[in-house]
Design a protein around this motif. Structure first.
Motif, PDB file in Angstrom:
ATOM      1  N   LEU A 165       0.847  -1.281  -0.233  1.00  0.00           N
ATOM      2  CA  LEU A 165      -0.150  -0.171   0.037  1.00  0.00           C
ATOM      3  C   LEU A 165       0.916   1.289  -0.085  1.00  0.00           C
ATOM      4  O   LEU A 165       0.635   2.186  -0.769  1.00  0.00           O
ATOM      5  CB  LEU A 165      -0.804   0.002   1.398  1.00  0.00           C
ATOM      6  N   LEU A 166       1.826   1.196   0.868  1.00  0.00           N
ATOM      7  CA  LEU A 166       2.764   2.344   0.885  1.00  0.00           C
ATOM      8  C   LEU A 166       3.480   2.413  -0.405  1.00  0.00           C
ATOM      9  O   LEU A 166       3.712   3.695  -0.987  1.00  0.00           O
ATOM     10  CB  LEU A 166       3.886   2.334   1.824  1.00  0.00           C
ATOM     11  N   ASN A 167       3.950   1.710  -0.997  1.00  0.00           N
ATOM     12  CA  ASN A 167       4.481   1.543  -2.467  1.00  0.00           C
ATOM     13  C   ASN A 167       3.650   1.988  -3.566  1.00  0.00           C
ATOM     14  O   ASN A 167       4.012   2.990  -4.345  1.00  0.00           O
ATOM     15  CB  ASN A 167       5.212   0.253  -2.791  1.00  0.00           C
ATOM     16  N   TYR A 168       2.465   1.541  -3.521  1.00  0.00           N
ATOM     17  CA  TYR A 168       1.473   1.924  -4.431  1.00  0.00           C
ATOM     18  C   TYR A 168       1.114   3.560  -4.307  1.00  0.00           C
ATOM     19  O   TYR A 168       0.892   4.308  -5.275  1.00  0.00           O
ATOM     20  CB  TYR A 168       0.240   1.267  -4.366  1.00  0.00           C
ATOM     21  N   THR A 169       1.052   3.872  -2.911  1.00  0.00           N
ATOM     22  CA  THR A 169       0.915   5.268  -2.734  1.00  0.00           C
ATOM     23  C   THR A 169       1.922   6.301  -3.189  1.00  0.00           C
ATOM     24  O   THR A 169       1.760   7.190  -4.015  1.00  0.00           O
ATOM     25  CB  THR A 169       0.533   5.518  -1.197  1.00  0.00           C
ATOM     26  N   ALA A 170       3.089   5.757  -3.062  1.00  0.00           N
ATOM     27  CA  ALA A 170       4.068   6.499  -3.416  1.00  0.00           C
ATOM     28  C   ALA A 170       4.609   6.622  -5.117  1.00  0.00           C
ATOM     29  O   ALA A 170       4.702   7.871  -5.436  1.00  0.00           O
ATOM     30  CB  ALA A 170       5.598   5.760  -2.847  1.00  0.00           C
ATOM     31  N   VAL A 171       4.079   5.639  -5.629  1.00  0.00           N
ATOM     32  CA  VAL A 171       3.859   5.782  -6.939  1.00  0.00           C
ATOM     33  C   VAL A 171       3.170   6.630  -7.589  1.00  0.00           C
ATOM     34  O   VAL A 171       3.088   7.192  -8.424  1.00  0.00           O
ATOM     35  CB  VAL A 171       3.759   4.111  -7.725  1.00  0.00           C
ATOM     36  N   VAL A 172       1.822   6.488  -7.083  1.00  0.00           N
ATOM     37  CA  VAL A 172       0.846   7.388  -7.426  1.00  0.00           C
ATOM     38  C   VAL A 172       1.222   8.936  -7.398  1.00  0.00           C
ATOM     39  O   VAL A 172       0.869   9.998  -8.030  1.00  0.00           O
ATOM     40  CB  VAL A 172      -0.447   6.984  -6.873  1.00  0.00           C
ATOM     41  N   ILE A 173       1.653   9.295  -5.982  1.00  0.00           N
ATOM     42  CA  ILE A 173       2.175  10.459  -5.773  1.00  0.00           C
ATOM     43  C   ILE A 173       3.339  11.084  -6.806  1.00  0.00           C
ATOM     44  O   ILE A 173       3.113  12.075  -7.175  1.00  0.00           O
ATOM     45  CB  ILE A 173       2.574  10.641  -4.201  1.00  0.00           C
TER      46      ILE A 173
END
Length: 82
Positions: free
Chosen positions: A47-55
């Motif tokens: 979840l943190l990885n996906y969030t960072a990618v989106v940001i």
């Protein structure tokens, strides 16, 4: 390769026309819940990885759009004057 549940789904679809609206709604909700049971939630690290990618992606797209907007506005000002 044949899906094991496809024959039951196909027969359910064929019988949909004779079903009452309430029965169709129940079937629809049941199918939604069946699909939601298959969902595997992401782990915290995913979840943190996906969030960072989106940001990062959104920030990049904002910067690119702002740069193009600034460039085109300067170009238009140069062509047509202030």
């Amino acid at each position: 390769m044949t899906d094991v549940g496809s024959s039951s789904r196909a027969s359910t679809r064929r019988g949909d026309k004779g079903m009452s609206p309430v029965a169709r709604l129940r079937l629809f909700i049941k199918q939604i819940l069946d699909e939601l049971r298959k969902v595997v939630p992401p782990t915290r690290s995913e979840l943190l990885n996906y969030t960072a990618v989106v940001i990062v992606f959104v920030t990049f797209m904002m910067a690119m759009t702002a740069t193009l907007d600034f460039g085109f506005s300067k170009l238009v000002a140069l062509v047509f004057g202030n």
